[in-house]
Design a protein around this motif. Structure first.
Motif, PDB file in Angstrom:
ATOM      1  N   PHE A 245       0.833  -1.204   0.000  1.00 55.43           N
ATOM      2  CA  PHE A 245       0.000   0.000   0.000  1.00 55.43           C
ATOM      3  C   PHE A 245       0.865   1.251   0.000  1.00 55.43           C
ATOM      4  O   PHE A 245       0.611   2.202  -0.749  1.00 55.43           O
ATOM      5  CB  PHE A 245      -0.927  -0.011   1.218  1.00 55.43           C
ATOM      6  CG  PHE A 245      -1.579   1.316   1.494  1.00 55.43           C
ATOM      7  CD1 PHE A 245      -2.607   1.779   0.684  1.00 55.43           C
ATOM      8  CD2 PHE A 245      -1.159   2.105   2.554  1.00 55.43           C
ATOM      9  CE1 PHE A 245      -3.208   3.006   0.929  1.00 55.43           C
ATOM     10  CE2 PHE A 245      -1.748   3.330   2.801  1.00 55.43           C
ATOM     11  CZ  PHE A 245      -2.785   3.783   1.993  1.00 55.43           C
ATOM     12  N   LEU A 246       1.907   1.261   0.828  1.00 53.18           N
ATOM     13  CA  LEU A 246       2.776   2.430   0.917  1.00 53.18           C
ATOM     14  C   LEU A 246       3.534   2.654  -0.389  1.00 53.18           C
ATOM     15  O   LEU A 246       3.677   3.786  -0.851  1.00 53.18           O
ATOM     16  CB  LEU A 246       3.754   2.265   2.077  1.00 53.18           C
ATOM     17  CG  LEU A 246       3.138   2.259   3.473  1.00 53.18           C
ATOM     18  CD1 LEU A 246       4.191   1.912   4.515  1.00 53.18           C
ATOM     19  CD2 LEU A 246       2.501   3.602   3.795  1.00 53.18           C
ATOM     20  N   LYS A 247       4.008   1.578  -0.998  1.00 57.14           N
ATOM     21  CA  LYS A 247       4.754   1.722  -2.252  1.00 57.14           C
ATOM     22  C   LYS A 247       3.858   2.237  -3.376  1.00 57.14           C
ATOM     23  O   LYS A 247       4.272   3.055  -4.200  1.00 57.14           O
ATOM     24  CB  LYS A 247       5.383   0.387  -2.639  1.00 57.14           C
ATOM     25  CG  LYS A 247       6.578   0.010  -1.777  1.00 57.14           C
ATOM     26  CD  LYS A 247       7.234  -1.267  -2.271  1.00 57.14           C
ATOM     27  CE  LYS A 247       8.507  -1.574  -1.492  1.00 57.14           C
ATOM     28  NZ  LYS A 247       9.163  -2.815  -1.970  1.00 57.14           N
ATOM     29  N   ASN A 248       2.619   1.762  -3.412  1.00 56.48           N
ATOM     30  CA  ASN A 248       1.691   2.248  -4.437  1.00 56.48           C
ATOM     31  C   ASN A 248       1.305   3.703  -4.185  1.00 56.48           C
ATOM     32  O   ASN A 248       1.065   4.464  -5.132  1.00 56.48           O
ATOM     33  CB  ASN A 248       0.431   1.379  -4.461  1.00 56.48           C
ATOM     34  CG  ASN A 248       0.698  -0.006  -5.013  1.00 56.48           C
ATOM     35  OD1 ASN A 248       1.630  -0.200  -5.786  1.00 56.48           O
ATOM     36  ND2 ASN A 248      -0.105  -0.973  -4.598  1.00 56.48           N
ATOM     37  N   ARG A 249       1.253   4.065  -2.933  1.00 54.45           N
ATOM     38  CA  ARG A 249       0.884   5.434  -2.571  1.00 54.45           C
ATOM     39  C   ARG A 249       2.010   6.414  -2.863  1.00 54.45           C
ATOM     40  O   ARG A 249       1.765   7.576  -3.214  1.00 54.45           O
ATOM     41  CB  ARG A 249       0.548   5.466  -1.070  1.00 54.45           C
ATOM     42  CG  ARG A 249       0.203   6.825  -0.511  1.00 54.45           C
ATOM     43  CD  ARG A 249      -1.238   7.139  -0.724  1.00 54.45           C
ATOM     44  NE  ARG A 249      -1.589   8.460  -0.220  1.00 54.45           N
ATOM     45  CZ  ARG A 249      -2.810   8.960  -0.243  1.00 54.45           C
ATOM     46  NH1 ARG A 249      -3.795   8.245  -0.746  1.00 54.45           N
ATOM     47  NH2 ARG A 249      -3.066  10.164   0.207  1.00 54.45           N
ATOM     48  N   LEU A 250       3.227   5.969  -2.719  1.00 58.13           N
ATOM     49  CA  LEU A 250       4.382   6.856  -2.763  1.00 58.13           C
ATOM     50  C   LEU A 250       4.621   7.411  -4.161  1.00 58.13           C
ATOM     51  O   LEU A 250       4.735   6.672  -5.125  1.00 58.13           O
ATOM     52  CB  LEU A 250       5.623   6.101  -2.285  1.00 58.13           C
ATOM     53  CG  LEU A 250       6.824   6.952  -1.871  1.00 58.13           C
ATOM     54  CD1 LEU A 250       6.501   7.760  -0.635  1.00 58.13           C
ATOM     55  CD2 LEU A 250       8.024   6.063  -1.628  1.00 58.13           C
ATOM     56  N   GLN A 251       4.718   8.735  -4.244  1.00 55.33           N
ATOM     57  CA  GLN A 251       5.042   9.401  -5.500  1.00 55.33           C
ATOM     58  C   GLN A 251       6.524   9.803  -5.516  1.00 55.33           C
ATOM     59  O   GLN A 251       6.885  10.948  -5.794  1.00 55.33           O
ATOM     60  CB  GLN A 251       4.156  10.632  -5.670  1.00 55.33           C
ATOM     61  CG  GLN A 251       2.702  10.302  -5.882  1.00 55.33           C
ATOM     62  CD  GLN A 251       2.465   9.605  -7.224  1.00 55.33           C
ATOM     63  OE1 GLN A 251       2.503  10.237  -8.272  1.00 55.33           O
ATOM     64  NE2 GLN A 251       2.230   8.311  -7.181  1.00 55.33           N
ATOM     65  N   LEU A 252       7.353   8.863  -5.169  1.00 55.83           N
ATOM     66  CA  LEU A 252       8.799   9.061  -5.128  1.00 55.83           C
ATOM     67  C   LEU A 252       9.422   7.770  -5.630  1.00 55.83           C
ATOM     68  O   LEU A 252       9.075   6.683  -5.150  1.00 55.83           O
ATOM     69  CB  LEU A 252       9.245   9.363  -3.687  1.00 55.83           C
ATOM     70  CG  LEU A 252      10.701   9.780  -3.481  1.00 55.83           C
ATOM     71  CD1 LEU A 252      10.925  11.173  -4.054  1.00 55.83           C
ATOM     72  CD2 LEU A 252      11.046   9.782  -1.992  1.00 55.83           C
ATOM     73  N   HIS A 253      10.351   7.886  -6.582  1.00 56.62           N
ATOM     74  CA  HIS A 253      10.846   6.675  -7.226  1.00 56.62           C
ATOM     75  C   HIS A 253      12.366   6.675  -7.308  1.00 56.62           C
ATOM     76  O   HIS A 253      12.995   7.708  -7.548  1.00 56.62           O
ATOM     77  CB  HIS A 253      10.258   6.556  -8.637  1.00 56.62           C
ATOM     78  CG  HIS A 253       8.763   6.618  -8.664  1.00 56.62           C
ATOM     79  ND1 HIS A 253       7.972   5.600  -8.197  1.00 56.62           N
ATOM     80  CD2 HIS A 253       7.925   7.610  -9.084  1.00 56.62           C
ATOM     81  CE1 HIS A 253       6.693   5.939  -8.336  1.00 56.62           C
ATOM     82  NE2 HIS A 253       6.641   7.151  -8.866  1.00 56.62           N
ATOM     83  N   GLU A 254      12.892   5.508  -7.093  1.00 54.83           N
ATOM     84  CA  GLU A 254      14.338   5.325  -7.214  1.00 54.83           C
ATOM     85  C   GLU A 254      14.790   5.689  -8.626  1.00 54.83           C
ATOM     86  O   GLU A 254      14.157   5.327  -9.611  1.00 54.83           O
ATOM     87  CB  GLU A 254      14.696   3.876  -6.893  1.00 54.83           C
ATOM     88  CG  GLU A 254      16.180   3.569  -6.961  1.00 54.83           C
ATOM     89  CD  GLU A 254      16.495   2.122  -6.592  1.00 54.83           C
ATOM     90  OE1 GLU A 254      17.445   1.560  -7.167  1.00 54.83           O
ATOM     91  OE2 GLU A 254      15.779   1.557  -5.733  1.00 54.83           O
ATOM     92  N   GLY A 255      15.877   6.440  -8.709  1.00 55.94           N
ATOM     93  CA  GLY A 255      16.447   6.796  -9.999  1.00 55.94           C
ATOM     94  C   GLY A 255      16.130   8.203 -10.456  1.00 55.94           C
ATOM     95  O   GLY A 255      16.832   8.743 -11.314  1.00 55.94           O
ATOM     96  N   GLU A 256      15.082   8.843  -9.904  1.00 53.76           N
ATOM     97  CA  GLU A 256      14.785  10.214 -10.310  1.00 53.76           C
ATOM     98  C   GLU A 256      15.707  11.181  -9.578  1.00 53.76           C
ATOM     99  O   GLU A 256      16.327  10.839  -8.571  1.00 53.76           O
ATOM    100  CB  GLU A 256      13.320  10.559 -10.044  1.00 53.76           C
ATOM    101  CG  GLU A 256      12.919  10.564  -8.583  1.00 53.76           C
ATOM    102  CD  GLU A 256      11.439  10.875  -8.415  1.00 53.76           C
ATOM    103  OE1 GLU A 256      11.117  12.061  -8.235  1.00 53.76           O
ATOM    104  OE2 GLU A 256      10.620   9.938  -8.465  1.00 53.76           O
TER     105      GLU A 256
END
Length: 643
Positions: A245-256
């Motif tokens: 749930f937290l990963k789907n919610r998060l608008q922060l991504h590895e690599g950006e």
């Protein structure tokens, strides 16, 4: 002109043994700093400490007030402090004979202190140099201050990129105001971080005073570090909440690209789920190498998000009262994280119709709500409700079972749309006739809200709220009929602070407009509970609930068109209280076009008591042109403003 500050007088004598006068300097920004930095003033309410400690306070004030002068760019300024007794000439506080002067007067004599400053010229920013940090074995710049900094070893000079210089914003020739210098340091650091320099550091500026040139020369050590990406993101502290749930919610991504503002927005987004009492996001050095670099960024800064879950369950009471609908009381049980994905289950049981001019007996309202956030996609919520209701209104008696399910989606910061399916099985008694109805409807809605109020009970002070709802419906059993209920409402909140009349949020003018129409069927072709009514806090105060519109005696028939408007002035009084004055007007007609019928006007006033969860509202309203069977006045008690 001398401004006198006298604190702590008791029975004609200062308990501290002295009083202080501060002479205005002519710089309105400097004077508060002088007062705030004075130890004599801050400790004046305390008991007189004795002559030795009193002299120590005087000495401290020279240093403290000198620093206040320098913070405003007055590096040539002077501080003058004199002490005088009632029967003696004033003496300079730096006079070596001050102790004897005080001792001769005795502890009981009142001391009078006068503080004044000679500002001198405002120094300007001179040269500004940026330097790389020294290698660790050679020490670090920034250890010394003032003229002594001339002897500090500095790293290699560096030239900031053009965009970094623009963010720094400080230029030679500007007044050497300490607040501006420190703000420039902060802007430079923020700019470096926001452009991906996750390890950037900007040390505090070293200032060197050149009294002959009346300038302040600055040197800053700046470490940019490499431009990096967001690294692996980890969560810590969950107990019940699902990681998926937290990963789907998060608008922060590895690599950006690494950006603190992006990390903060992601942190706040998790806070908004309402299931955590603490959410913190921070860097987790050292840098790592990305297996799949994006945008040419090889190195990345790991980020850890630390969580502390709130208590999942709670029980709360509900209560309200109005003279038309009477009292209502009940209890809510809520689970805020039912399946580990911020699902909220709420069970409510209410007793209604406890007295009231629009009621004919006790009723109930039992319902269960389930809200599933991020259903199928982010910012899309699924809501389900099962409700059993009984109400014995003068207009009709109703017993109903209602099942409703819907989806709402946030389109943007202010816009929200929704669609749902509702089925209702009900028994209604009106004018001696009892009928059963089965109603299926598809409510469609669009909402705009720029008030920026997260809690619906919290009063809005600015912005607009608007809502449009279209509900196609089919009524079965007691004569089939298809009809569409359309309604629109808009509220605007204007803060008189925008006109410079009051402080922000203290004086608000709130305006509301409502229109409604039923298309496709006449009044008696649709069930009584689907018709339009007016009266009460939702439309026109001063008239009982459903007291406006076509009537048979004191019984409301309902209509197929409605319009209503409100103008309300809200004024905060002191910290926790407020008052309000309002005028409402509205009408209900039997045609499908609004602005038909007899306009009814109500007016009144109320008081507010502001609690941490919202204002407690008490309104008293009178009808201006009440019908023959109408009530003479209405009284309303509730939580939150009417709109």
């Amino acid at each position: 002109m001398i401004s006198s500050l006298m604190i702590g007088l008791a029975e004609g004598r200062d308990v501290s043994g002295y009083e202080v006068d501060v002479k205005p300097s002519g710089d309105d920004a400097l004077d508060p700093l002088v007062t705030a930095s004075s130890l004599l003033i801050s400790l004046q309410k305390a008991k007189y400490p004795g002559d030795f400690a009193f002299i120590a306070r005087l000495r401290s004030d020279y240093r403290n007030i000198s620093e206040a002068l320098q913070s405003r760019g007055y590096y040539d300024g002077q501080v003058i402090i004199t002490v005088s007794l009632a029967d003696k000439a004033p003496i300079d506080a730096k006079d070596p004979h001050l102790f004897d002067y005080l001792r001769a007067a005795g502890q009981e004599s009142q001391r009078h202190i006068r503080i004044s400053v000679v500002k001198g010229d405002v120094f300007k920013i001179g040269t500004i140099g940026f330097y790389l940090p020294l290698p660790p074995e050679k020490g670090e710049a920034g250890k010394a201050e003032g003229p002594a900094a001339e002897g500090v070893a500095w790293g290699q000079p560096m030239t900031l990129p053009q965009d970094a210089q623009a963010r720094f914003g400080l230029k030679p020739g500007q007044p050497a105001i300490a607040e501006d210098v420190l703000a420039a340091q902060g802007r430079l650091l923020h700019g470096l971080l926001e452009t991906g320099h996750a390890q950037a550091r900007v040390d505090a500026p070293i200032a060197m005073v050149d009294k002959s040139a009346k300038t302040l020369n600055l040197k800053l050590t700046v470490y940019e570090g490499p431009i990096v990406a967001i690294g692996p993101i980890t969560f810590a502290g969950m107990k019940r909440t699902r990681l998926s749930f937290l990963k789907n919610r998060l608008q922060l991504h590895e690599g950006e690209l690494y950006r603190p503002s992006k990390i903060e927005a992601a942190r706040q987004d998790i806070v908004d789920t309402g299931i955590f009492s603490y959410v913190g996001a921070k860097n987790e050095p050292p840098l790592v190498t990305l297996a799949r670099p994006q945008h040419g960024l090889q190195q990345a800064m790991p980020v850890v998000i630390k969580l502390q879950e709130s208590k999942a369950r709670n029980i709360a009471g509900q209560a309200g009262y109005s003279t038309d609908l009477g009292g209502r009381a009940g209890v809510d049980w809520t689970h805020r994280n039912l399946f580990g994905g911020a699902e909220r289950l709420k069970v409510t049981a209410l007793m209604t119709g406890l007295g009231g001019s629009a009621q004919q007996g006790l009723g109930y309202d039992f319902y269960t709500d389930l809200l599933k956030p991020d259903f199928l996609r982010r910012q899309q919520n699924l809501s389900l409700r099962v409700e059993g209701v009984k109400q014995l209104l003068y207009s009709y008696h109703q017993t109903a079972l209602i099942i409703r399910g819907g989806i709402s989606r946030n389109l943007s910061r202010y816009w929200n749309i929704g669609a749902s399916l509702s089925v209702e099985q009900e028994k209604i008694r009106q004018f001696g006739a009892v009928n059963d109805y089965f109603i299926a409807s598809i409510p469609l809605s669009a909402t705009y809200d720029s008030t920026e109020v997260s809690n619906p009970i919290e009063p809005a002070t600015h912005g607009i709220r608007a809502n449009i709802t279209v509900t196609p419906s089919e009524s079965f059993e007691h004569g089939n009929s298809f009809f569409t209920i359309m309604s629109a409402s808009i509220s605007h909140y204007f803060d008189l602070h925008r006109l410079g009349l009051t402080k922000p949020g203290r004086s608000i003018i709130a305006i509301r407009g409502i229109v409604g129409s039923v298309q496709g069927a006449s009044v008696f072709q649709i069930p009584p509970d689907q018709r339009l009514y007016a009266g009460g806090p939702a439309t026109v105060r001063g008239f009982r609930y459903q007291g406006i519109g076509p009537q048979q005696g004191k019984y409301a028939v309902g209509g197929t068109s409605l319009d209503a408007g409100t103008v309300e002035f809200r004024q905060r009084v002191m910290q926790k209280f407020g008052v309000a004055a309002f005028v409402d007007a509205g009408q209900v007609g039997e045609g499908s076009r609004p602005f038909q019928g007899t306009v009814r006007v109500g007016y009144g006033a109320g008081v507010r008591y502001y609690t941490p969860i919202g204002p407690v509202r008490l309104d008293f309203a009178l009808p201006m042109n009440r019908p023959r069977n109408g009530d003479k006045w209405e009284f309303y008690v509730g939580l939150g403003e009417t709109f």
